[in-house]
Each structure stands twice: as C-alpha cells, then as structure tokens.
Motif scaffolding. Structure first.
Motif, PDB file in Angstrom:
ATOM      1  N   UNK A   1       0.800  -1.232   0.000  1.00 54.72           N
ATOM      2  CA  UNK A   1       0.000   0.000   0.000  1.00 54.72           C
ATOM      3  C   UNK A   1       0.826   1.273   0.000  1.00 54.72           C
ATOM      4  N   UNK A   2       2.136   1.171   0.246  1.00 59.04           N
ATOM      5  CA  UNK A   2       2.991   2.353   0.227  1.00 59.04           C
ATOM      6  C   UNK A   2       2.830   3.224   1.455  1.00 59.04           C
ATOM      7  N   UNK A   3       3.110   4.490   1.251  1.00 55.72           N
ATOM      8  CA  UNK A   3       3.021   5.468   2.337  1.00 55.72           C
ATOM      9  C   UNK A   3       2.234   6.673   1.851  1.00 55.72           C
ATOM     10  N   UNK A   4       1.755   7.440   2.809  1.00 60.20           N
ATOM     11  CA  UNK A   4       0.983   8.639   2.476  1.00 60.20           C
ATOM     12  C   UNK A   4       1.648   9.848   3.113  1.00 60.20           C
ATOM     13  N   UNK A   5       1.523  11.013   2.484  1.00 63.64           N
ATOM     14  CA  UNK A   5       2.131  12.214   3.066  1.00 63.64           C
ATOM     15  C   UNK A   5       1.567  12.501   4.448  1.00 63.64           C
ATOM     16  N   UNK A   6       2.464  12.878   5.344  1.00 64.61           N
ATOM     17  CA  UNK A   6       2.020  13.291   6.673  1.00 64.61           C
ATOM     18  C   UNK A   6       1.514  14.728   6.602  1.00 64.61           C
ATOM     19  N   UNK A   7       0.292  14.936   7.033  1.00 64.24           N
ATOM     20  CA  UNK A   7      -0.303  16.270   7.052  1.00 64.24           C
ATOM     21  C   UNK A   7      -0.509  16.667   8.511  1.00 64.24           C
ATOM     22  N   UNK A   8       0.279  17.590   9.035  1.00 62.62           N
ATOM     23  CA  UNK A   8       0.184  17.940  10.453  1.00 62.62           C
ATOM     24  C   UNK A   8      -1.145  18.631  10.767  1.00 62.62           C
ATOM     25  N   UNK A   9      -1.649  18.435  11.978  1.00 62.27           N
ATOM     26  CA  UNK A   9      -2.912  19.081  12.375  1.00 62.27           C
ATOM     27  C   UNK A   9      -2.696  20.553  12.717  1.00 62.27           C
ATOM     28  N   UNK A  10      -2.545  21.367  11.685  1.00 63.24           N
ATOM     29  CA  UNK A  10      -2.207  22.776  11.870  1.00 63.24           C
ATOM     30  C   UNK A  10      -3.446  23.644  11.738  1.00 63.24           C
ATOM     31  N   UNK A  11      -3.538  24.656  12.577  1.00 61.61           N
ATOM     32  CA  UNK A  11      -4.683  25.567  12.569  1.00 61.61           C
ATOM     33  C   UNK A  11      -4.805  26.230  11.194  1.00 61.61           C
ATOM     34  N   UNK A  12      -5.995  26.170  10.616  1.00 59.57           N
ATOM     35  CA  UNK A  12      -6.273  26.846   9.349  1.00 59.57           C
ATOM     36  C   UNK A  12      -5.889  26.064   8.116  1.00 59.57           C
ATOM     37  N   UNK A  13      -5.249  24.904   8.302  1.00 59.56           N
ATOM     38  CA  UNK A  13      -4.802  24.147   7.129  1.00 59.56           C
ATOM     39  C   UNK A  13      -5.980  23.602   6.333  1.00 59.56           C
ATOM     40  N   UNK A  14      -7.011  23.163   7.010  1.00 61.49           N
ATOM     41  CA  UNK A  14      -8.157  22.576   6.319  1.00 61.49           C
ATOM     42  C   UNK A  14      -8.841  23.585   5.399  1.00 61.49           C
ATOM     43  N   UNK A  15      -8.731  24.871   5.725  1.00 62.16           N
ATOM     44  CA  UNK A  15      -9.380  25.901   4.915  1.00 62.16           C
ATOM     45  C   UNK A  15      -8.476  26.452   3.818  1.00 62.16           C
ATOM     46  N   UNK A  16      -7.210  26.053   3.828  1.00 58.80           N
ATOM     47  CA  UNK A  16      -6.258  26.583   2.848  1.00 58.80           C
ATOM     48  C   UNK A  16      -6.583  26.053   1.449  1.00 58.80           C
ATOM     49  N   UNK A  17      -6.528  26.934   0.468  1.00 61.55           N
ATOM     50  CA  UNK A  17      -6.881  26.569  -0.911  1.00 61.55           C
ATOM     51  C   UNK A  17      -5.668  26.472  -1.824  1.00 61.55           C
ATOM     52  N   UNK A  18      -4.499  26.732  -1.287  1.00 61.43           N
ATOM     53  CA  UNK A  18      -3.290  26.743  -2.120  1.00 61.43           C
ATOM     54  C   UNK A  18      -2.205  25.810  -1.588  1.00 61.43           C
ATOM     55  N   UNK A  19      -2.608  24.804  -0.797  1.00 65.56           N
ATOM     56  CA  UNK A  19      -1.661  23.898  -0.166  1.00 65.56           C
ATOM     57  C   UNK A  19      -1.770  22.514  -0.814  1.00 65.56           C
ATOM     58  N   UNK A  20      -0.618  21.941  -1.159  1.00 64.51           N
ATOM     59  CA  UNK A  20      -0.592  20.667  -1.869  1.00 64.51           C
ATOM     60  C   UNK A  20       0.420  19.718  -1.223  1.00 64.51           C
ATOM     61  N   UNK A  21       0.215  18.431  -1.458  1.00 64.84           N
ATOM     62  CA  UNK A  21       1.229  17.413  -1.197  1.00 64.84           C
ATOM     63  C   UNK A  21       1.585  16.788  -2.541  1.00 64.84           C
ATOM     64  N   UNK A  22       2.702  16.062  -2.581  1.00 61.72           N
ATOM     65  CA  UNK A  22       3.133  15.458  -3.837  1.00 61.72           C
ATOM     66  C   UNK A  22       3.525  14.007  -3.593  1.00 61.72           C
ATOM     67  N   UNK A  23       2.679  13.106  -4.086  1.00 65.47           N
ATOM     68  CA  UNK A  23       2.957  11.681  -3.918  1.00 65.47           C
ATOM     69  C   UNK A  23       2.493  10.855  -5.125  1.00 65.47           C
ATOM     70  N   UNK A  24       1.614  11.443  -5.954  1.00 63.00           N
ATOM     71  CA  UNK A  24       1.007  10.673  -7.037  1.00 63.00           C
ATOM     72  C   UNK A  24       0.813  11.540  -8.266  1.00 63.00           C
ATOM     73  N   UNK A  25       0.401  10.914  -9.358  1.00 59.42           N
ATOM     74  CA  UNK A  25       0.134  11.651 -10.597  1.00 59.42           C
ATOM     75  C   UNK A  25      -1.025  12.643 -10.414  1.00 59.42           C
ATOM     76  N   UNK A  26      -2.132  12.266  -9.760  1.00 59.42           N
ATOM     77  CA  UNK A  26      -3.167  13.271  -9.500  1.00 59.42           C
ATOM     78  C   UNK A  26      -2.648  14.467  -8.696  1.00 59.42           C
ATOM     79  N   UNK A  27      -1.717  14.235  -7.774  1.00 64.01           N
ATOM     80  CA  UNK A  27      -1.118  15.341  -7.019  1.00 64.01           C
ATOM     81  C   UNK A  27      -0.388  16.296  -7.952  1.00 64.01           C
ATOM     82  N   UNK A  28       0.427  15.745  -8.842  1.00 63.64           N
ATOM     83  CA  UNK A  28       1.200  16.595  -9.741  1.00 63.64           C
ATOM     84  C   UNK A  28       0.284  17.281 -10.747  1.00 63.64           C
ATOM     85  N   UNK A  29      -0.795  16.628 -11.120  1.00 66.20           N
ATOM     86  CA  UNK A  29      -1.775  17.264 -12.007  1.00 66.20           C
ATOM     87  C   UNK A  29      -2.404  18.480 -11.326  1.00 66.20           C
TER      88      UNK A  29
END
Length: 550
Positions: A110-138
């Motif tokens: 199953x691999x691994x998934x990016x760790x997303x820290x529980x940071x205040x305001x992160x859930x509402x951010x519209x310009x934050x990305x992780x990079x692990x897959x082709x959909x991510x890079x898209x």
C-alpha cells in the motif's frame, strides 16, 4: 493459484511481473486505488520543473500493456477496504460497486501517504498541496497554470521538498523553505547539510530552519511560523514526511511495529497466514545495526516485490533488510548518503569515528574536475563501516554507491584502499576519494593521526589548544583565516619549529586536510602533542562562516 496484490506501484508491480515470469498459470490480480499503476513517483518534481516534458513519460506501464505482456488483471480505481483473513477475502470498492474478491495468497504493497500535520487553518487553505502521485502533480500543475503564483513556500526540507524547491525556482517563483529540524536535509549531518544550505541560498531560496508552521490564515495566503514570523504564500507544498499506509492491514488485525509499520518476517509474511507485505509500509531491519526502522525508498521496495514473488513461488529468498541509500540534486549540487548518520550513531550510543576527505570527481589536472566532500563513519577498532555522506557537483553518486556496496558486502575500512576502480583522467583519479577515505580512516585507527571534529574546535581553543594553520599566506588573503589561528606555511614548518610552543597541545589545519596531516606527522615526529582538524578550513568555514576573518 490465485494471488491478489494490493498496490500497483513499485513493490506491488515488481511482485506481479516476477510472479508471472515464474507462474504462467497463476491468476494474478492487482488492485490500485488510484487511477494509475507503475508510475514514476520519483520523477514528479522534475515534471513540475518542466525537465520531463511529457506527462505520459511518468506512466511507465498501463493496465492494457500489462495485460498484453504479462496477462495481469490490473484494476485501477479499485480500493481494497477490508480484509477477512479467516475467509481469505478482500472487499473492493470502485466508483460503481463494492465486491468481494477471494485469494490464495495476498500481497500488501500500500505504500506510504504524506504526513499532514494538524495545523490551525490548514483545512481551509486553498493553495496547499502534497506530492505523492500523478493526481497530485496534475493538481499542482493546473494550479500553477491558472493562478500564476509568484511566491511559494515549501514546508519540509527533505528530498522531495528540496527537489520541489528547485523546481518552483525554475518555474520563476520566489521560494522559501521552512524546516522544523535544525538544518535542511535532516538525513545528512549538520556540517554536510551546510553545503546544501549554501547552494540553496546562492540560488535565491530563503531558509527558515528550526521552525514549523504554527497556523495558516487567509485560506493559506499567510503562514505564521512558531516564532510569529508571517510569510506570504501563493502556493504551498507540504513535504514533512510520510506515514505507512496501514489502515487496510489493521482491518485484518495484522501486527504493526515502529511508526505503525507492518511487521513481516524474513519471508515477508505478516502475522496473518498467506498475507505478505512489501514496500514503504513495512518495518525493515536496518542491516547495519539490526534495529527496526522504516525506509521509504524505491529501490528496496522493488527488490522486496521481486523477493516476495520468489518466496511465494518456492524459491529460497530472505529479507536481509536495508541500509537506506539516497541522493538528491539541489541546483548544481548533489547530496547523497548511505547507512547511519553521526546523529543516529550518537542517539544509539554507538562507538564510532569520523573522517572527512576532499577529493575530485576526476583527475584534478583534467579540465572541469569538481570538488567532492566525503564523510565516512566507522568503528574505531573493528573498522566496520557505519555510513557515509557526500556532497559535490559531480561524482557523488559513484562514491556513495561504492560505499553502499561495501557496507552490503560487510567490508571494513581496511578494504577501501584495496578497491580498484577504472582510471583515466576524464573519469577518476589514481587514488579515488573512496580509497583516500580508507587511508585516512586507517591512519586514525592505527594511531598515526588524531582528529578534532568541527564542533569540538572552539572548546579545544578555550582549553588552551593552539590552532596552527599551515596554508600559504595568499590563501589566507583570498579565503580568510580561522579566528585565533597562527599561520606557518607547511613548506616553512620544519625551519620554524621553534615558533610552535611545545608546552601546549596543537591543532593543525589547512584547506582540505592533506597538508595538515603532513604537518601533524612532522610535529609528532618532533615530540609535539598534535591533532588534525578533520575537514580543515574548507569544512569548518562552510558550517561556521562566522568564525572566519577576512
């Protein structure tokens, strides 16, 4: 035999194709929850940069091609959501349906998934990305094309973070890196990472180390650091590490270990009969010290996939563990490591010794030879090689690959000078940096040299040690001098021995460590108490630039 493989990248696909080559009549089904299988995960940052031009180049294989060549039943967009180990069943969820799939053997990759820290305001951010897959890079590429961001923040200065920082600079953005650790590239030790920081800064990247993002404001446009510093961001990449993806394994009550990774034995068997696991999600043995660890790298995952296929096919294969060998390009610099770092050895209370040497990518008299800084870690009496790190513009991969091979082969320091490499001026040197590291380490082990590390120098000087710099006067003028150092050029040392106090211990330094070793031998033969500053001026001035007087 019916074999179901969960995860269609790296380890999973290596297992599937190897299984087919060994079992023509087996039914092999590969489930991949994402839309793509066998894609080039490590190439994603270079696609963002534009170095990889075509998106299709990231897709190594398609389900259709795998069916045609290997007769594999590859099912993308098919997520395994539950395992009934007793019934040997997997429940699969697709966009259209949920169904049950039986198996004789089950392989989890199953691999691994990016760790997303529980940071205040992160859930509402519209310009934050992780990079692990082709959909991510898209998603990242589409955002860049649409929004034309000018300021980018990369949170996390590991391998992917640094690759993405470079990529975003190439896309014309003003890039800032935020790293919680004390220095960039935490797998490297501080003094080696200092060269990477210098290269980043030289290419306009701003650095904040020893700090984490405390909160996100204005839908991600403002990032507030722990010290209250507010950074503007048009695009933010989160690259703060990965966690093993083990939620499915937990549904089957499979035992887990360090960091929640899946526990497997030497044949990759989990705690549940006929269920195997490979890749980034499993706990492996650090081959050097035998301790449990997590090593999320492509090469071990591919090897594990092939080996588990061999095991299932009746071949005698053992999971020998991994040592962790990796490299990253940062603009014009490469930084690589293998095995254990000095920090890891300190944390484990291991007895070790260090040597830094400076060599060239090929013969120094041949044009375009590039400097290589190589750090070797070893046991001071047995010569066991614990690890190595290297930075330089060219030839870093070759040297770290050699030492990684030496570690795997259980060679010791004494073997390194014996290694014979191809030599012609455009390709190498008669004494390769790996040979030289072995010679220098042997000098320490055999008592011909005694060293002082960069982080010990200030305390030694306070205790009364005299720092003797044996570089030439013009080098001091052009490059600067270390604070408190006395200068006597090496070629004048024998004639000026009377100027060197015999009632105080001496620390010798030059530019790279070669001349200072000669000076150390001269002084020791004349009855002085002497130590050599390991790495010399070149290393110390990089990690402690404030200690250099111009």
């Amino acid at each position: 035999m019916k074999i179901v493989i969960i995860g269609g990248v790296a380890g999973g696909m290596s297992a599937a194709t190897r299984l087919r080559r060994l079992n023509e009549n087996a039914e092999i089904i590969v489930l991949e929850k994402g839309p793509y299988v066998s894609f080039a995960n490590c190439g994603l940052p270079y696609y963002v940069a534009g170095e990889i031009k075509e998106r299709t180049d990231l897709l190594v294989q398609t389900p259709e091609a795998l069916q045609a060549r290997f007769s594999l039943d590859v099912r993308p967009n098919s997520e395994a959501v539950f395992i009934d180990a007793a019934k040997k069943e997997v429940i699969v969820q697709t966009r259209e349906e949920k169904y049950t799939l039986t198996y004789d053997k089950l392989i989890l990759s199953p691999g691994a998934k990016p760790f997303v820290p529980p940071t205040i305001g992160l859930a509402e951010a519209e310009n934050v990305f992780t990079l692990r897959s082709v959909p991510d890079v898209d998603a990242i590429s589409a955002f860049i094309e649409k929004e034309q961001p000018k300021k980018a923040i990369v949170i996390g200065a590991g391998f992917i973070g640094l690759e993405m920082a470079e990529s975003l600079v190439h896309r014309g953005m003003d890039v800032t890196i935020v790293e919680k650790a004390p220095h960039v590239l935490p797998p490297l030790d501080e003094e080696m990472a200092a060269y990477v920081s210098k290269e980043l800064t030289a290419n306009g990247v701003k650095l904040y180390t020893g700090l984490a993002a405390d909160s996100f404001e204005e839908k991600g446009k403002i990032i507030v650091l722990e010290n209250g510093k507010r950074l503007e961001s048009d695009l933010t990449l989160l690259s703060v590490g990965v966690n093993p993806e083990t939620s499915l394994a937990q549904t089957a009550s499979i035992k887990t270990g360090v960091r929640g990774g899946i526990l497997v034995n030497e044949q990759y068997e989990t705690s549940q009969k006929d269920i195997y696991a490979v890749g980034d999600a499993i706990v492996v043995k650090q081959q050097i010290n035998g301790k449990d660890t997590m090593i999320a790298l492509a090469s071990p995952a591919n090897r594990q996939g092939r080996q588990v296929a061999d095991v299932i096919s009746g071949l005698n294969r053992k999971n020998k563990g991994s040592i962790g060998t990796a490299i990253v390009r940062v603009f014009n610099l490469a930084a690589a490591s293998t095995g254990l770092s000095e920090r890891q050895l300190q944390q484990a209370n291991e007895t070790y010794q260090v040597v830094h040497i400076q060599g060239k990518s090929h013969a120094g008299y041949y044009p375009n030879a590039k400097a290589i800084v190589l750090k070797l870690l070893f046991h001071p009496t047995t010569g066991k090689i614990y690890g190595a790190q290297a930075v330089g513009e060219d030839g870093v991969d070759k040297r770290i690959d050699i030492i990684a091979t030496a570690i795997k082969a259980e060679m010791i320091v004494e073997d390194l000078p014996e290694l014979e490499f191809t030599y012609a001026p455009p390709f190498g040197s008669a004494k390769d940096p790996v040979n030289m590291a072995g010679y220098a380490a042997l000098n320490l082990m055999e008592g011909l040299s005694d060293s002082v590390q960069w982080y010990e120098l200030e305390d030694k000087q306070k205790e009364g040690h005299v720092l003797l710099d044996v570089r030439n006067a013009d080098e001091l003028t052009s490059n600067g001098r270390l604070k408190g150092a006395v200068n006597i050029p090496l070629d004048s040392l024998r004639e000026r021995l009377s100027e060197v106090p015999k009632d105080q211990p001496i620390i010798v330094s030059c530019h790279s460590g070669l001349r200072s070793y000669i000076a150390e031998r001269i002084l020791k033969e004349n009855g002085y108490e002497v130590e050599n500053l390991d790495g010399a001026f070149a290393l110390y001035s990089t990690v402690k630039p404030e200690k250099v007087e111009k």
